[in-house]
Design a protein around this motif. Sequence first.
Motif, PDB file in Angstrom:
ATOM      1  N   ARG A  43     -37.967  16.065 -12.665  1.00  0.00           N
ATOM      2  CA  ARG A  43     -37.329  16.635 -11.564  1.00  0.00           C
ATOM      3  C   ARG A  43     -36.739  17.703 -12.607  1.00  0.00           C
ATOM      4  NH1 ARG A  43     -35.295  13.633  -6.785  1.00  0.00           N
ATOM      5  NH2 ARG A  43     -37.352  13.802  -6.216  1.00  0.00           N
ATOM      6  N   SER A 146     -49.008  18.515  -4.625  1.00  0.00           N
ATOM      7  CA  SER A 146     -48.464  18.497  -3.328  1.00  0.00           C
ATOM      8  C   SER A 146     -49.788  18.608  -2.364  1.00  0.00           C
ATOM      9  CB  SER A 146     -47.517  19.748  -2.758  1.00  0.00           C
ATOM     10  OG  SER A 146     -47.151  21.336  -3.532  1.00  0.00           O
ATOM     11  N   GLY A 179     -37.677  18.970   5.549  1.00  0.00           N
ATOM     12  CA  GLY A 179     -38.995  19.917   4.776  1.00  0.00           C
ATOM     13  C   GLY A 179     -39.812  20.398   4.854  1.00  0.00           C
ATOM     14  N   LEU A 180     -40.029  21.296   4.905  1.00  0.00           N
ATOM     15  CA  LEU A 180     -40.925  21.816   4.813  1.00  0.00           C
ATOM     16  C   LEU A 180     -41.556  22.558   3.499  1.00  0.00           C
ATOM     17  CD1 LEU A 180     -40.811  24.070   8.168  1.00  0.00           C
ATOM     18  CD2 LEU A 180     -42.585  22.150   7.239  1.00  0.00           C
ATOM     19  N   GLY A 181     -41.817  21.985   1.591  1.00  0.00           N
ATOM     20  CA  GLY A 181     -41.788  21.876   0.635  1.00  0.00           C
ATOM     21  C   GLY A 181     -42.788  22.303   0.488  1.00  0.00           C
ATOM     22  N   ALA A 182     -43.404  22.771  -0.623  1.00  0.00           N
ATOM     23  CA  ALA A 182     -44.574  22.193  -1.019  1.00  0.00           C
ATOM     24  C   ALA A 182     -45.629  20.611  -0.399  1.00  0.00           C
ATOM     25  CB  ALA A 182     -44.447  22.187  -2.968  1.00  0.00           C
ATOM     26  N   VAL A 183     -45.005  19.756  -0.446  1.00  0.00           N
ATOM     27  CA  VAL A 183     -45.183  18.500   0.650  1.00  0.00           C
ATOM     28  C   VAL A 183     -45.710  18.564   1.997  1.00  0.00           C
ATOM     29  CG1 VAL A 183     -45.192  16.338   0.684  1.00  0.00           C
ATOM     30  CG2 VAL A 183     -45.626  16.824  -1.527  1.00  0.00           C
ATOM     31  N   ASP A 202     -35.627  22.766   7.762  1.00  0.00           N
ATOM     32  CA  ASP A 202     -35.131  23.148   6.382  1.00  0.00           C
ATOM     33  C   ASP A 202     -34.420  23.592   6.284  1.00  0.00           C
ATOM     34  OD1 ASP A 202     -35.958  23.990   3.754  1.00  0.00           O
ATOM     35  OD2 ASP A 202     -37.409  22.941   4.093  1.00  0.00           O
ATOM     36  N   VAL A 203     -33.082  23.402   5.167  1.00  0.00           N
ATOM     37  CA  VAL A 203     -32.338  24.408   4.782  1.00  0.00           C
ATOM     38  C   VAL A 203     -32.907  25.544   4.920  1.00  0.00           C
ATOM     39  CG1 VAL A 203     -30.665  22.532   3.838  1.00  0.00           C
ATOM     40  CG2 VAL A 203     -32.076  23.904   2.454  1.00  0.00           C
ATOM     41  N   VAL A 222     -30.395  21.179  10.636  1.00  0.00           N
ATOM     42  CA  VAL A 222     -31.301  20.537   9.237  1.00  0.00           C
ATOM     43  C   VAL A 222     -30.056  18.352   9.833  1.00  0.00           C
ATOM     44  CG1 VAL A 222     -31.619  21.796   7.373  1.00  0.00           C
ATOM     45  CG2 VAL A 222     -29.422  20.823   7.775  1.00  0.00           C
ATOM     46  N   CYS A 236     -39.727  14.783   4.206  1.00  0.00           N
ATOM     47  CA  CYS A 236     -40.187  14.968   3.396  1.00  0.00           C
ATOM     48  C   CYS A 236     -39.549  15.862   1.832  1.00  0.00           C
ATOM     49  CB  CYS A 236     -41.241  15.846   3.510  1.00  0.00           C
ATOM     50  SG  CYS A 236     -42.595  15.466   4.502  1.00  0.00           S
ATOM     51  N   ALA A 237     -38.250  15.958   2.257  1.00  0.00           N
ATOM     52  CA  ALA A 237     -37.212  16.209   1.285  1.00  0.00           C
ATOM     53  C   ALA A 237     -36.586  15.764   0.290  1.00  0.00           C
ATOM     54  CB  ALA A 237     -35.528  16.832   2.340  1.00  0.00           C
ATOM     55  N   ALA A 258     -42.905  11.977   2.713  1.00  0.00           N
ATOM     56  CA  ALA A 258     -43.222  11.930   1.216  1.00  0.00           C
ATOM     57  C   ALA A 258     -42.120  11.967   0.676  1.00  0.00           C
ATOM     58  CB  ALA A 258     -43.730  13.329   0.863  1.00  0.00           C
ATOM     59  N   ALA A 259     -40.786  11.943   0.833  1.00  0.00           N
ATOM     60  CA  ALA A 259     -39.933  11.669  -0.266  1.00  0.00           C
ATOM     61  C   ALA A 259     -39.361  10.578  -0.742  1.00  0.00           C
ATOM     62  CB  ALA A 259     -38.671  11.839   0.979  1.00  0.00           C
ATOM     63  N   ASN A 260     -38.922  10.667  -2.024  1.00  0.00           N
ATOM     64  CA  ASN A 260     -39.254   9.832  -3.553  1.00  0.00           C
ATOM     65  C   ASN A 260     -37.908   8.709  -2.548  1.00  0.00           C
ATOM     66  OD1 ASN A 260     -41.222   9.816  -4.332  1.00  0.00           O
ATOM     67  ND2 ASN A 260     -40.724  10.814  -5.861  1.00  0.00           N
ATOM     68  N   ASN A 286     -47.210   8.536  -0.550  1.00  0.00           N
ATOM     69  CA  ASN A 286     -47.118   9.110  -0.794  1.00  0.00           C
ATOM     70  C   ASN A 286     -47.774   9.182  -2.826  1.00  0.00           C
ATOM     71  OD1 ASN A 286     -44.884   8.823  -2.786  1.00  0.00           O
ATOM     72  ND2 ASN A 286     -43.400   9.320  -2.055  1.00  0.00           N
TER      73      ASN A 286
HETATM   74  P1  NAD Z   1     -39.822  20.821  -2.921  1.00  0.00           P
HETATM   75  O1  NAD Z   1     -38.822  21.253  -3.314  1.00  0.00           O
HETATM   76  O2  NAD Z   1     -40.980  22.219  -2.518  1.00  0.00           O
HETATM   77  O3  NAD Z   1     -39.211  20.433  -0.970  1.00  0.00           O
HETATM   78  C1  NAD Z   1     -38.491  20.039  -0.465  1.00  0.00           C
HETATM   79  C2  NAD Z   1     -37.709  20.619   0.962  1.00  0.00           C
HETATM   80  O4  NAD Z   1     -36.791  20.711   1.254  1.00  0.00           O
HETATM   81  C3  NAD Z   1     -37.402  22.306   0.452  1.00  0.00           C
HETATM   82  O5  NAD Z   1     -38.640  23.176   1.391  1.00  0.00           O
HETATM   83  C4  NAD Z   1     -35.898  22.348   0.934  1.00  0.00           C
HETATM   84  O6  NAD Z   1     -35.352  23.673   1.343  1.00  0.00           O
HETATM   85  C5  NAD Z   1     -35.739  21.090   1.500  1.00  0.00           C
HETATM   86  N1  NAD Z   1     -34.921  20.407   1.899  1.00  0.00           N
HETATM   87  C6  NAD Z   1     -33.870  19.951   0.497  1.00  0.00           C
HETATM   88  N2  NAD Z   1     -32.660  19.442   1.502  1.00  0.00           N
HETATM   89  C7  NAD Z   1     -32.835  19.434   3.004  1.00  0.00           C
HETATM   90  C8  NAD Z   1     -32.703  18.894   3.613  1.00  0.00           C
HETATM   91  N3  NAD Z   1     -30.898  18.557   3.641  1.00  0.00           N
HETATM   92  N4  NAD Z   1     -33.175  19.254   5.445  1.00  0.00           N
HETATM   93  C9  NAD Z   1     -34.263  20.171   5.464  1.00  0.00           C
HETATM   94  N5  NAD Z   1     -35.563  20.235   4.699  1.00  0.00           N
HETATM   95  C10 NAD Z   1     -34.367  20.475   3.292  1.00  0.00           C
HETATM   96  O7  NAD Z   1     -40.445  19.440  -2.732  1.00  0.00           O
HETATM   97  P2  NAD Z   1     -42.124  18.668  -3.028  1.00  0.00           P
HETATM   98  O8  NAD Z   1     -42.524  18.966  -3.663  1.00  0.00           O
HETATM   99  O9  NAD Z   1     -42.986  19.073  -1.590  1.00  0.00           O
HETATM  100  O10 NAD Z   1     -41.245  17.146  -2.890  1.00  0.00           O
HETATM  101  C11 NAD Z   1     -40.891  16.630  -1.596  1.00  0.00           C
HETATM  102  C12 NAD Z   1     -40.224  15.578  -1.512  1.00  0.00           C
HETATM  103  O11 NAD Z   1     -41.351  14.405  -1.845  1.00  0.00           O
HETATM  104  C13 NAD Z   1     -39.291  15.234  -2.713  1.00  0.00           C
HETATM  105  O12 NAD Z   1     -38.650  13.962  -2.597  1.00  0.00           O
HETATM  106  C14 NAD Z   1     -40.539  15.036  -4.239  1.00  0.00           C
HETATM  107  O13 NAD Z   1     -39.617  14.019  -4.782  1.00  0.00           O
HETATM  108  C15 NAD Z   1     -41.128  13.908  -3.074  1.00  0.00           C
HETATM  109  N6  NAD Z   1     -42.843  13.946  -3.505  1.00  0.00           N
HETATM  110  C16 NAD Z   1     -43.030  15.163  -3.831  1.00  0.00           C
HETATM  111  C17 NAD Z   1     -45.092  14.917  -4.262  1.00  0.00           C
HETATM  112  C18 NAD Z   1     -45.539  15.958  -4.780  1.00  0.00           C
HETATM  113  O14 NAD Z   1     -47.211  16.141  -4.725  1.00  0.00           O
HETATM  114  N7  NAD Z   1     -44.724  17.688  -4.426  1.00  0.00           N
HETATM  115  C19 NAD Z   1     -45.515  13.708  -4.645  1.00  0.00           C
HETATM  116  C20 NAD Z   1     -44.561  12.637  -4.487  1.00  0.00           C
HETATM  117  C21 NAD Z   1     -43.613  12.642  -4.188  1.00  0.00           C
END
Ligand code: NAD
Length: 347
Positions: A43, A146, A179-183, A202-203, A222, A236-237, A258-260, A286
């Motif tokens: 990370r 993801s 959270g609408l990130g990668a996962v 999402d932020v 949020v 998922c954030a 997904a969030a850890n 996850n």
């Molecule tokens: P990412 O950084 O791509 O996405 C996180 C998203 O959350 C971002 O869009 C961010 O803007 C948003 N965010 C942050 N704070 C927020 C809040 N307070 N409210 C709403 N949205 C918020 O990360 P990711 O890869 O999608 O991973 C998400 C979570 O899943 C993490 O905790 C990560 O450790 C866990 N995880 C990811 C994977 C993976 O394959 N990428 C695998 C296992 C666990």
Amino acid sequence: SLFGLPEQAAHERVLLATDPATGLKAILAVHSTARGPAFGGCRLWHYESEAAALNDALRLSQGMSLKNALADLPFGGGKAVILKPEGAFDRPALFAAFGRAVQSLNGAYITAEDVGTTTADMRGMQAVTPYVSGIPREGAFGGDPSPKTAWGVFVSIQAGARLVLGRSSLDGVRVALQGLGAVGWHLAEFLHQAGAKLVVADVDAAKVERAVAQFGATAVSVADILAVDVDVLAPCALGASLNEQTVPTLRAKLIAGAANNQLATPADGDALQRRGICYLPDYLVNAGGIISVAREYRNEGEEKAVMAEVSKIAERVEELLQRVQAADSTPARVADDWARSKLVRLA
Ligand code: NAD
């Protein structure tokens, strides 16, 4: 106390790696190598303090031991955090320095991407260490984990909806996505295709706008997402979203995301149970991403086989819920005991 952690949190080793030339400050935490080399992502994050970074690394690496054990992977648990340098920095040089730190552990720790890191960062490290995975390859599966993580969460939500909510399909099931990130984004796609009704936050406002346009999602702030009136909540954030303040406000009956480290403390898992909310432990649901990068690292299988292995997470959700009934305990505590019973040397 650095050495005063409870036994289950005690780490085999923790490396503090610095490289003044690139500004690298990293913590590489190896929780357990009982099942095999410690495998877990890296990370890159801005932490409020060095203590907060250490705490994150230790909690995440312990979680990886449990995740890898429950997923039946021949790997132990580890995780690394890089403290994001202030101001501009040379990213390839920073990751090369981090790669040298990984290499110095001689294979006790294998890294991959996590929050704040990319497949390009991983590819760059290959020049200095072979102990890295999650790198796209021509004509073979691999790279960004993801979508596989999202698939594992999706099949867990399906299983939970069936077993906890009595819903045979996700059609019309209301899911809140934090959270609408990668996962989160891939999960939104799978859920939308299955007919679920999405509420999202999402932020990053642009991601929310895209989800509204593409999936007909309802946008909320949020601050409000955790307490919206839905069937399922998918955090998922970042971690610790389920805590003393938020648990009493939740309205979903099922939590799977997904969030850890979603639970701030084990007591928050108990509080969820008392409120009649079923929490599917993060490291169980996850595991799709680590299953993917582990297979890639071992050069095993192809896309279809990986997806089939990730789909088995649904069977584990079912087994967990059976164990919970039999033990009259909470999913978090039962999953912990189950995973720890598997932290043993493999033949
Ligand atoms: P990412 O950084 O791509 O996405 C996180 C998203 O959350 C971002 O869009 C961010 O803007 C948003 N965010 C942050 N704070 C927020 C809040 N307070 N409210 C709403 N949205 C918020 O990360 P990711 O890869 O999608 O991973 C998400 C979570 O899943 C993490 O905790 C990560 O450790 C866990 N995880 C990811 C994977 C993976 O394959 N990428 C695998 C296992 C666990």
